[in-house]
Enzyme design. Structure first.
Site, short mmCIF file in Angstrom:
data_model
loop_
_atom_site.label_atom_id
_atom_site.label_comp_id
_atom_site.label_asym_id
_atom_site.label_seq_id
_atom_site.Cartn_x
_atom_site.Cartn_y
_atom_site.Cartn_z
N GLN A 85 0.86 -1.19 0.00
CA GLN A 85 0.00 0.00 0.00
C GLN A 85 0.89 1.24 0.00
OE1 GLN A 85 -1.96 1.79 3.50
NE2 GLN A 85 -3.90 1.19 2.55
N TYR A 108 -6.10 11.11 4.05
CA TYR A 108 -4.67 11.22 3.83
C TYR A 108 -4.49 12.22 2.68
CZ TYR A 108 -3.46 7.27 6.90
OH TYR A 108 -3.26 6.46 7.99
N ARG A 149 -9.58 -7.18 10.51
CA ARG A 149 -9.55 -7.47 11.95
C ARG A 149 -9.79 -8.94 12.27
NH1 ARG A 149 -13.88 -3.01 13.39
NH2 ARG A 149 -14.35 -3.47 11.21
#
Length: 433
Positions: free
Chosen positions: A113, A183, A359
């Site tokens: 990423q 971001y 998760r």
């Protein structure tokens, strides 16, 4: 959760792909349609790969996903959320090669990423000013961001090129470009955070220009042998910012440009509303305790407003993502609440090509293999989100490590379940601002 229906699954398998069949993503052949999504593992204290990071990804790859996404691989030192994250430079390559080799040895592919944290960066930790399209606050550094000039933007595009080249030279098969969560690139998309009056601000075409130029630069650098996709926010999580209608239009721009092989829809803002991405219980106390000094008290004071409550639902980002599915024909990766075979089948039935898991793999790295062997397998993740504050001290599931009992975590979730009901209901019915 959705209940797995074996008879329905058999019927669907005749007319739609199954999650565990091989699939193509751009030039890549994946062993199935499951991708480990990008999450910061908190295992790079010197901004370099460690044996702990390698073992984390090796275990997940051995657990059955088709591709591991390694995050966060910042394009430059000031583009990190703090100094402990990897930034792409020649010194990082040997460790990254060891990491991709370990993933490949387990039969999975590896993706990096790539991104720049922008105003989410901690300028104090990085000892470098945070960047943004406009002079907006950078909360972690308690200062204003540097507004990028057009020359700065050109330099940033070169940094994306260099980072992409280093990633490919390190053995990564795919690249995910981070256009989400406010971001840097995501801030350019936001009409609230981007106040520019030049060719990078104002109209949606102008606000999307930076993201499109990044996509073009990365594709031009690495060619067609690497899969490239974007993590694109569908809604920042607060009124007046980037929303689903504009996100769909940006998706159409990406499709017309032809530089990306897929889009992974996401939501929420690390700057202003992080829980919109995660859903589930909100561990405010644990988050504040992860910081020290004035930051601890600051986080504790703003947590009730900053960290809002959204009840967990299976495939909870589907209502937003469905609208992008209707807007574009290119491959999409469904993220958010994919923890069982039923949610995987639902995603494929809705026209999504891949699913991303996060998760749930912290609790059970081998969950994909167990779901493949027994489609009625239920994930042990209770959505307590106690894993989230651990990003500052080696990301982990505190239940799995024995730091918190499962009974205690379940009790927390049940006690906290009421306040978010309206938010969850509105999201599920797609009643968005």
């Amino acid at each position: 959760m959705f209940l797995f229906d074996a008879e329905l699954a058999d019927t669907l398998s005749e007319v739609q792909p199954t999650p565990f069949a091989p699939a193509s993503l751009g030039p890549l052949k994946l062993r199935n349609r499951l991708i480990k999504c990008a999450t910061f593992e908190g295992a790079t204290p010197d901004a370099l790969v460690t044996p702990e990071l390698i073992e984390f990804h090796r275990e997940v790859a051995a657990g059955g996903v088709a591709m591991n996404t390694v995050a966060y691989c910042a394009i430059s030192p000031e583009g990190r959320t703090d100094r402990h994250q990897i930034w792409m430079r020649p010194e990082a390559v040997p460790g990254l090669i060891d990491l991709t080799d370990a993933i490949h040895a387990e039969g999975a592919l590896a993706a990096a990423q790539l991104g720049h944290a922008g105003p989410v960066a901690n300028s104090i930790s990085n000892q470098a000013k945070a960047h943004a399209p406009s002079r907006i606050p950078a909360p972690m550094g308690m200062a204003l961001c540097k507004k990028l000039t057009t020359d700065d933007i050109s330099d940033t595009l070169l940094k994306y090129r260099r980072a992409a080249r280093l990633a490919v030279d390190s053995g990564f098969d795919g690249l995910e470009i981070h256009f989400g969560h406010n971001y840097l690139a995501s801030c350019f998309l936001s009409p609230l955070l981007n106040r520019r009056r030049d060719e990078y601000g104002g109209s949606l075409v102008n606000r999307a220009r930076f993201c499109r130029e990044i996509s073009e630069a990365v594709r031009d650098e690495v060619g067609d042998d690497v899969a490239i996709w974007a993590k694109l926010s569908m809604y920042d999580g607060f009124p007046g910012s980037f929303g689903v209608d504009e996100a769909c239009e940006v998706g159409r721009m990406f499709e017309a440009d032809g530089y990306l092989d897929a889009i992974e829809p996401t939501a929420g803002s690390s700057l202003l509303n992080p829980m919109y991405l995660f859903h589930g219980d909100v561990p405010r106390k644990e988050f504040s305790n992860a910081f020290h000094g004035v930051m601890r008290w600051g986080i504790k004071a703003i947590a009730p407003v900053f960290m809002k409550k959204y009840d967990y639902e299976p495939a909870y980002l589907l209502p937003l993502s469905r609208q992008l599915r209707e807007a574009v024909s290119m491959p999409l990766i469904l993220l958010g609440g994919i923890t069982d075979r039923a949610s995987m089948d639902l995603a494929l039935a809705e026209g999504f090509d891949f699913v991303a898991m996060g998760r749930a793999l912290l609790r059970e790295p081998d969950l994909p293999l167990r779901i493949e062997a027994d489609p009625t397998t239920v994930s042990k993740c209770v959505h307590c989100n106690l894993c989230m504050p651990t990003i500052y001290s080696h990301t982990r599931c505190p239940i799995r490590t024995g730091e918190v009992s499962e009974a205690e975590a379940v009790s927390r979730v049940r006690r906290a379940g009421v306040p978010g009901r309206r938010a969850a209901r509105d999201l599920w019915s797609a009643k968005l601002p």
